[in-house]
Design a protein around this motif. Structure first.
Motif, PDB file in Angstrom:
ATOM      1  N   GLU A 139       0.866  -1.205  -0.096  1.00  0.00           N
ATOM      2  CA  GLU A 139       0.055  -0.030  -0.027  1.00  0.00           C
ATOM      3  C   GLU A 139       0.859   1.056  -0.187  1.00  0.00           C
ATOM      4  OE1 GLU A 139      -2.831   0.114   3.216  1.00  0.00           O
ATOM      5  OE2 GLU A 139      -3.642  -1.918   2.798  1.00  0.00           O
ATOM      6  N   ILE A 140       2.110   1.120   0.377  1.00  0.00           N
ATOM      7  CA  ILE A 140       3.080   2.227   0.484  1.00  0.00           C
ATOM      8  C   ILE A 140       3.288   2.704  -1.040  1.00  0.00           C
ATOM      9  CG2 ILE A 140       5.320   3.196   1.008  1.00  0.00           C
ATOM     10  CD1 ILE A 140       5.263   1.024   3.038  1.00  0.00           C
ATOM     11  N   VAL A 141       3.108   4.233  -1.270  1.00  0.00           N
ATOM     12  CA  VAL A 141       3.354   4.787  -2.571  1.00  0.00           C
ATOM     13  C   VAL A 141       4.835   5.231  -2.493  1.00  0.00           C
ATOM     14  CG1 VAL A 141       2.712   6.730  -4.001  1.00  0.00           C
ATOM     15  CG2 VAL A 141       0.711   5.927  -2.647  1.00  0.00           C
ATOM     16  N   ILE A 162       8.170   7.789   3.113  1.00  0.00           N
ATOM     17  CA  ILE A 162       8.010   7.692   4.541  1.00  0.00           C
ATOM     18  C   ILE A 162       6.595   8.055   5.214  1.00  0.00           C
ATOM     19  CG2 ILE A 162       8.626   8.457   6.677  1.00  0.00           C
ATOM     20  CD1 ILE A 162      11.452   8.327   5.724  1.00  0.00           C
ATOM     21  N   LEU A 163       6.069   9.342   4.607  1.00  0.00           N
ATOM     22  CA  LEU A 163       4.660   9.664   4.915  1.00  0.00           C
ATOM     23  C   LEU A 163       3.708   8.673   4.321  1.00  0.00           C
ATOM     24  CD1 LEU A 163       4.809  13.630   4.620  1.00  0.00           C
ATOM     25  CD2 LEU A 163       5.155  12.012   6.761  1.00  0.00           C
ATOM     26  N   SER A 164       3.977   8.158   3.366  1.00  0.00           N
ATOM     27  CA  SER A 164       2.698   7.102   2.783  1.00  0.00           C
ATOM     28  C   SER A 164       2.992   5.777   3.489  1.00  0.00           C
ATOM     29  CB  SER A 164       3.173   6.598   1.362  1.00  0.00           C
ATOM     30  OG  SER A 164       2.249   5.838   0.712  1.00  0.00           O
ATOM     31  N   ALA A 165       4.182   5.548   4.053  1.00  0.00           N
ATOM     32  CA  ALA A 165       4.295   4.335   4.914  1.00  0.00           C
ATOM     33  C   ALA A 165       3.658   4.722   6.320  1.00  0.00           C
ATOM     34  CB  ALA A 165       5.797   4.135   5.341  1.00  0.00           C
ATOM     35  N   ARG A 166       3.746   5.646   6.652  1.00  0.00           N
ATOM     36  CA  ARG A 166       3.064   6.172   8.172  1.00  0.00           C
ATOM     37  C   ARG A 166       1.478   6.009   8.046  1.00  0.00           C
ATOM     38  NH1 ARG A 166       3.335   8.628  12.962  1.00  0.00           N
ATOM     39  NH2 ARG A 166       1.689  10.141  13.348  1.00  0.00           N
ATOM     40  N   ALA A 167       0.882   6.536   6.717  1.00  0.00           N
ATOM     41  CA  ALA A 167      -0.492   6.487   6.340  1.00  0.00           C
ATOM     42  C   ALA A 167      -0.861   5.049   6.322  1.00  0.00           C
ATOM     43  CB  ALA A 167      -0.822   7.416   5.230  1.00  0.00           C
ATOM     44  N   ALA A 168       0.050   4.057   5.740  1.00  0.00           N
ATOM     45  CA  ALA A 168      -0.417   2.869   5.637  1.00  0.00           C
ATOM     46  C   ALA A 168      -0.543   2.050   6.951  1.00  0.00           C
ATOM     47  CB  ALA A 168       0.480   1.882   4.704  1.00  0.00           C
ATOM     48  N   LEU A 213      -1.338   3.636   9.660  1.00  0.00           N
ATOM     49  CA  LEU A 213      -2.036   4.083  10.631  1.00  0.00           C
ATOM     50  C   LEU A 213      -3.365   3.484  10.342  1.00  0.00           C
ATOM     51  CD1 LEU A 213      -1.332   8.076  10.824  1.00  0.00           C
ATOM     52  CD2 LEU A 213      -1.029   6.274  12.484  1.00  0.00           C
ATOM     53  N   ARG A 214      -3.573   3.028   9.109  1.00  0.00           N
ATOM     54  CA  ARG A 214      -4.739   2.460   8.492  1.00  0.00           C
ATOM     55  C   ARG A 214      -4.757   1.058   9.218  1.00  0.00           C
ATOM     56  NH1 ARG A 214      -3.403   4.833   3.696  1.00  0.00           N
ATOM     57  NH2 ARG A 214      -2.423   2.825   2.802  1.00  0.00           N
ATOM     58  N   HIS A 215      -3.558   0.466   9.440  1.00  0.00           N
ATOM     59  CA  HIS A 215      -3.632  -0.930  10.116  1.00  0.00           C
ATOM     60  C   HIS A 215      -2.516  -0.730  11.265  1.00  0.00           C
ATOM     61  CE1 HIS A 215      -5.147  -2.059   6.074  1.00  0.00           C
ATOM     62  NE2 HIS A 215      -4.081  -1.500   5.710  1.00  0.00           N
ATOM     63  N   PRO A 216      -3.268  -0.377  12.449  1.00  0.00           N
ATOM     64  CA  PRO A 216      -2.380  -0.134  13.545  1.00  0.00           C
ATOM     65  C   PRO A 216      -1.607  -1.228  14.242  1.00  0.00           C
ATOM     66  CG  PRO A 216      -4.766   0.711  13.684  1.00  0.00           C
ATOM     67  CD  PRO A 216      -4.672  -0.189  12.571  1.00  0.00           C
ATOM     68  N   TRP A 217      -1.980  -2.560  13.790  1.00  0.00           N
ATOM     69  CA  TRP A 217      -1.151  -3.726  14.274  1.00  0.00           C
ATOM     70  C   TRP A 217      -0.082  -3.941  13.150  1.00  0.00           C
ATOM     71  CZ3 TRP A 217      -0.781  -6.898   9.881  1.00  0.00           C
ATOM     72  CH2 TRP A 217      -1.672  -6.564   8.948  1.00  0.00           C
ATOM     73  N   ALA A 218       0.283  -3.075  12.383  1.00  0.00           N
ATOM     74  CA  ALA A 218       1.173  -3.464  11.238  1.00  0.00           C
ATOM     75  C   ALA A 218       2.416  -3.433  11.690  1.00  0.00           C
ATOM     76  CB  ALA A 218       0.927  -2.898  10.081  1.00  0.00           C
ATOM     77  N   ALA A 219       2.640  -2.170  12.629  1.00  0.00           N
ATOM     78  CA  ALA A 219       4.114  -1.950  13.034  1.00  0.00           C
ATOM     79  C   ALA A 219       4.606  -3.157  13.730  1.00  0.00           C
ATOM     80  CB  ALA A 219       3.981  -0.566  13.908  1.00  0.00           C
ATOM     81  N   ARG A 220       3.886  -3.457  14.778  1.00  0.00           N
ATOM     82  CA  ARG A 220       4.192  -4.823  15.556  1.00  0.00           C
ATOM     83  C   ARG A 220       4.296  -6.153  14.439  1.00  0.00           C
ATOM     84  NH1 ARG A 220       0.735  -6.186  20.651  1.00  0.00           N
ATOM     85  NH2 ARG A 220       1.416  -4.141  21.129  1.00  0.00           N
ATOM     86  N   ALA A 221       3.745  -6.205  13.583  1.00  0.00           N
ATOM     87  CA  ALA A 221       3.895  -7.278  12.769  1.00  0.00           C
ATOM     88  C   ALA A 221       5.331  -7.197  12.155  1.00  0.00           C
ATOM     89  CB  ALA A 221       2.681  -7.513  11.673  1.00  0.00           C
ATOM     90  N   ILE A 222       5.666  -6.003  11.535  1.00  0.00           N
ATOM     91  CA  ILE A 222       6.663  -5.711  10.830  1.00  0.00           C
ATOM     92  C   ILE A 222       8.118  -5.774  11.681  1.00  0.00           C
ATOM     93  CG2 ILE A 222       8.221  -4.014   9.591  1.00  0.00           C
ATOM     94  CD1 ILE A 222       5.651  -2.926   8.627  1.00  0.00           C
ATOM     95  N   GLU A 223       8.053  -5.437  12.940  1.00  0.00           N
ATOM     96  CA  GLU A 223       8.950  -5.622  13.848  1.00  0.00           C
ATOM     97  C   GLU A 223       9.139  -6.960  14.307  1.00  0.00           C
ATOM     98  OE1 GLU A 223       8.011  -2.656  16.748  1.00  0.00           O
ATOM     99  OE2 GLU A 223       9.791  -1.576  16.207  1.00  0.00           O
ATOM    100  N   SER A 224       8.133  -7.903  14.463  1.00  0.00           N
ATOM    101  CA  SER A 224       8.230  -9.295  14.868  1.00  0.00           C
ATOM    102  C   SER A 224       8.779 -10.305  13.911  1.00  0.00           C
ATOM    103  CB  SER A 224       6.885  -9.836  15.235  1.00  0.00           C
ATOM    104  OG  SER A 224       5.953  -9.985  13.879  1.00  0.00           O
ATOM    105  N   ARG A 225       8.987  -9.811  12.703  1.00  0.00           N
ATOM    106  CA  ARG A 225       9.476 -10.895  11.309  1.00  0.00           C
ATOM    107  C   ARG A 225      10.949 -11.214  11.920  1.00  0.00           C
ATOM    108  NH1 ARG A 225       6.422 -13.882  10.642  1.00  0.00           N
ATOM    109  NH2 ARG A 225       5.609 -12.939  12.739  1.00  0.00           N
ATOM    110  N   SER A 226      11.220 -12.290  11.926  1.00  0.00           N
ATOM    111  CA  SER A 226      12.732 -12.548  12.026  1.00  0.00           C
ATOM    112  C   SER A 226      13.490 -12.294  10.952  1.00  0.00           C
ATOM    113  CB  SER A 226      12.687 -14.168  12.530  1.00  0.00           C
ATOM    114  OG  SER A 226      12.232 -15.011  11.412  1.00  0.00           O
ATOM    115  N   ARG A 263      11.588   5.264  12.248  1.00  0.00           N
ATOM    116  CA  ARG A 263      10.749   6.517  11.428  1.00  0.00           C
ATOM    117  C   ARG A 263      10.668   6.199   9.971  1.00  0.00           C
ATOM    118  NH1 ARG A 263      13.223   9.928  14.037  1.00  0.00           N
ATOM    119  NH2 ARG A 263      11.246  10.734  15.315  1.00  0.00           N
ATOM    120  N   VAL A 264      11.626   5.283   9.353  1.00  0.00           N
ATOM    121  CA  VAL A 264      11.435   4.971   7.878  1.00  0.00           C
ATOM    122  C   VAL A 264      10.103   4.345   7.445  1.00  0.00           C
ATOM    123  CG1 VAL A 264      12.434   2.717   7.731  1.00  0.00           C
ATOM    124  CG2 VAL A 264      12.895   4.362   5.876  1.00  0.00           C
ATOM    125  N   TRP A 265       9.615   3.753   8.675  1.00  0.00           N
ATOM    126  CA  TRP A 265       8.382   2.983   8.698  1.00  0.00           C
ATOM    127  C   TRP A 265       7.185   3.882   8.909  1.00  0.00           C
ATOM    128  CZ3 TRP A 265       7.763  -0.978   5.498  1.00  0.00           C
ATOM    129  CH2 TRP A 265       8.906  -1.730   5.436  1.00  0.00           C
TER     130      TRP A 265
END
Length: 232
Positions: free
Chosen positions: A71-73, A89-95, A97-110, A147-149
């Protein structure tokens, strides 16, 4: 739990449909509550049907991350590296924010997924095609960090129930704290008011994020113009 419409459940099951349904379900119930059984129920299939498309929950989460990153432009900035990096980066932030769980999911990937690597490569590419050295780009990416995400850890988290406190008790509490921590209280009291803030009570999330991002980009630009290198 709300199930998919009958027409959707009759559609042939494929990997894309599984992942999109998982993202929508996580948006509703959160990533912690997401399960293969619950997803199967949402799709109107038996759990074993999912395993033809995702081997396990880890692979499901990898695929969900791929959907969000998709979804990131990634704007073409015609050599304007600053606009290219900022836009991504602002497009990543918008994505996220639409999916509040996504940051944790990205960080959790090994291991980063191909989409994650592709996004990071595009951010680095924006720097490099704009003429920023590989050396400075390397350190800029470290400085940007999460912040890049589009997310960061808030420095001044809100105390529980902050939004519902009466002004007078809050003022009295701040006055007591000021006797011991005057500079900290001065900054907290000066924050801009945004009762809908999602990080740090009272602060305008988007403004604070863009302010910090622009400060970093200003610094990178100055170093780039100076021909800075990490060796001197």
């Amino acid at each position: 739990m709300t199930r998919a419409p009958d027409s959707a459940r009759r559609s042939p099951l494929n990997r894309e449909r599984v992942l999109l349904a998982a993202v929508a379900l996580a948006d509703r119930i959160g990533i912690e509550a997401l399960s293969m059984r619950g997803l199967a129920q949402e799709l109107g299939v038996v759990p074993m049907a999912l395993y033809k498309h995702v081997a396990n929950k880890d692979e499901l989460l990898d695929g969900m991350v791929e959907v969000i990153v998709g979804e990131i432009v990634r704007p073409e900035a015609d050599g304007d590296w600053r606009a290219g990096v900022r836009g991504r980066i602002l497009s990543a932030r918008a994505a996220l924010l639409r999916h509040p769980w996504a940051a944790r999911a990205i960080e959790s990937r090994s291991r980063p997924t191909p989409a994650v690597l592709g996004y990071l490569d595009s951010v680095i590419g924006a720097f490099r095609t704009g003429g920023v050295s590989a050396d400075l780009t390397h350190h800029a990416m470290h400085a940007l960090g999460s912040r890049v995400w589009g997310f960061t850890q808030e420095l001044f988290p809100a105390p529980p129930g902050d939004a519902g406190l009466d002004p007078e008790p809050m003022a009295a509490q701040l006055q007591q704290l000021a006797a011991h921590f005057p500079h900290l209280v001065e900054i907290v009291a000066a924050r801009s008011h945004d009762p809908g803030s999602t990080v740090g009570g009272g602060c305008d999330d988007q403004f604070e994020f863009e302010f910090a991002l622009d400060v970093l980009l200003d610094g990178f630009e100055r170093l780039h113009r100076r021909g800075w290198t990490s060796t001197h």
